[in-house]
Design a protein around this motif. Structure first.
Motif, short mmCIF file in Angstrom:
data_model
loop_
_atom_site.label_atom_id
_atom_site.label_comp_id
_atom_site.label_asym_id
_atom_site.label_seq_id
_atom_site.Cartn_x
_atom_site.Cartn_y
_atom_site.Cartn_z
N ILE A 74 0.89 -1.10 0.01
CA ILE A 74 -0.14 0.07 0.04
C ILE A 74 0.91 1.34 0.13
N GLU A 102 -2.38 6.18 -0.29
CA GLU A 102 -3.56 5.12 -0.35
C GLU A 102 -4.02 5.04 0.97
N LYS A 116 -6.68 -0.97 0.60
CA LYS A 116 -6.24 -1.62 -0.61
C LYS A 116 -6.82 -3.24 -0.46
N SER A 121 -7.02 -7.30 -1.65
CA SER A 121 -6.51 -8.40 -2.60
C SER A 121 -7.15 -9.78 -2.22
N ARG A 175 -7.59 -7.35 3.23
CA ARG A 175 -7.86 -5.94 3.22
C ARG A 175 -6.91 -5.04 4.09
#
Lengths: 109, 116
Positions: free
Chosen positions: A49, A53, A56, A58, A62
């Motif tokens: 990250i 940001e 994020k 995936s 999280r």
């Protein structure tokens, strides 16, 4: 130091539950990364990250980042026994990437 | 998927002997690292290497240790005169980008060194 400090040191949950791990760091970051290590094996990169940001995703992972508090969190949803591992956050802003003690996650089947 | 390859997977040596651990980083990676992990302890940074020279090293990386990129593909860690406390798992890692970029480290499976 660019080492992250993970909290808690150890976490034991039932399969299917969510696991949340926290990380605090001291210096400013370019990006922050999370890695996993299964017992005695090499570390595996999970997610990166960037400093601009805030969140994020995936897959079941999280990651959030709060640069004002110099903290990050990793959430693993619907955990599985295979998620049992140690998890590390690292601030990779230099040539000297330092790993902390990590959070040891144990997921019971 | 590209891998970092380490050899040997396990080496047993006598105290005082020289050991060379070998690593083949991912081919387009430019930054290389060695870490070690004593059984039950943290993963410890040893050294980073870029452009054929050491970028950073830790206090662990004393005169007994050296690194080399002897050709375009291998990256080696040499321990000149092993001590009992050098017994550990040694991990090699490489990254495509450096600290100012997204320097994601890809680790090898490790070389277990046992010093008797």
């Amino acid at each position: 130091s660019q080492q992250g400090e993970e909290d808690p040191q150890a976490l034991s949950i039932q399969e299917g539950e969510n696991a949340t791990m926290n990380c605090s760091y001291k210096t400013s970051i370019n990006n922050l990364q999370w890695y996993r290590q299964n017992s005695g094996r090499g570390l595996v990169h999970l997610i990166l990250i960037r400093s601009n940001e805030r969140e994020k995703h995936s897959g079941r992972l999280r990651v959030t980042l709060d640069t004002s508090k110099k903290s990050s969190s990793l959430l693993i949803t619907a955990s599985r026994a295979a998620d049992t591992a140690s998890y590390f956050c690292v601030n990779t802003g230099g040539f000297k990437t330092i790993f902390g003690a990590g959070t040891r996650l144990f997921v019971k089947a | 998927e590209p891998e970092v390859t380490q050899t040997p997977s396990h080496q047993v040596t006598q105290m005082g002997q020289e050991v060379i651990l070998r690593c083949v980083p991912i081919s387009n990676h430019l930054y290389f690292y060695w870490y070690r992990q004593i059984l039950g302890q943290k993963v410890e940074f040893l050294v980073s290497f870029y452009n054929n020279e050491i970028s950073e090293k830790s206090e662990i990386f004393d005169d007994q240790f050296s690194v080399e990129r002897p050709d375009g593909s291998n990256f080696t860690l040499k321990i000149r005169s092993t001590k009992l406390e050098d017994s550990a798992m040694y991990f090699c890692a490489s990254s495509e980008f450096g600290p100012s970029g997204a320097n994601v480290l890809t680790f090898g499976a490790g070389s277990r060194l046992t010093v008797l």
